[in-house]
Design a protein around this motif. Structure first.
Motif, PDB file in Angstrom:
ATOM      1  N   THR A   1       0.848  -1.187   0.000  1.00 41.11           N
ATOM      2  CA  THR A   1       0.000   0.000   0.000  1.00 41.11           C
ATOM      3  C   THR A   1       0.884   1.238   0.000  1.00 41.11           C
ATOM      4  N   ALA A   2       0.369   2.300  -0.574  1.00 39.13           N
ATOM      5  CA  ALA A   2       1.105   3.560  -0.609  1.00 39.13           C
ATOM      6  C   ALA A   2       0.124   4.716  -0.617  1.00 39.13           C
ATOM      7  N   LEU A   3       0.570   5.824  -0.073  1.00 33.45           N
ATOM      8  CA  LEU A   3      -0.202   7.063  -0.107  1.00 33.45           C
ATOM      9  C   LEU A   3       0.481   8.012  -1.084  1.00 33.45           C
ATOM     10  N   TRP A   4      -0.300   8.515  -2.012  1.00 32.57           N
ATOM     11  CA  TRP A   4       0.182   9.458  -3.020  1.00 32.57           C
ATOM     12  C   TRP A   4      -0.682  10.700  -2.936  1.00 32.57           C
ATOM     13  N   PRO A   5      -0.130  11.886  -3.204  1.00 29.79           N
ATOM     14  CA  PRO A   5      -0.941  13.094  -3.115  1.00 29.79           C
ATOM     15  C   PRO A   5      -2.011  13.171  -4.204  1.00 29.79           C
ATOM     16  N   ASP A   6      -1.770  12.484  -5.321  1.00 30.22           N
ATOM     17  CA  ASP A   6      -2.743  12.470  -6.411  1.00 30.22           C
ATOM     18  C   ASP A   6      -2.381  11.351  -7.386  1.00 30.22           C
TER      19      ASP A   6
END
Length: 104
Positions: free
Chosen positions: A51-56
């Motif tokens: 899983t990863a969090l990206w700003p967009d």
């Protein structure tokens, strides 16, 4: 989110490649990613999720298109030869909280 369904005995070797090659760190360093993690199901099924969090979405696409992304592919490809690899999915985060931050 990316799901990988491998055999239980391949989980640690997959983790080891991610650790030694610093794949998660590299994705943060080379792109605008905010955070990422790799996890395995505790039931011993061999299922792994990344899983990863990206700003967009554009920031995620930067990683997909980055030339360094596939540099560890031969080692991973061998370990994942018999694995079921899910389709990477993007989710829009509505909001989140953590112990060290205000609600987002």
């Amino acid at each position: 989110m990316l799901s990988l369904r491998s055999t239980p005995e391949k989980v640690e070797p997959i983790f080891e490649i991610y650790r030694t090659e610093q794949i998660l760190r590299e994705s943060l360093t080379l792109t605008r990613a905010v955070a990422s993690e790799i996890s395995a199901a505790v039931d011993g099924s061999g299922e792994i999720i990344v899983t990863a969090l990206w700003p967009d979405e554009a920031a995620y696409q930067e990683w997909i298109d980055h030339p360094n992304r596939g540099r560890t592919a031969p080692a991973l490809k061998e370990l994942l030869a018999d694995a079921e690899i899910g389709v990477g999915r993007l989710y829009r985060v509505d909001h989140g909280v953590s112990k060290n931050s205000e609600p987002q």
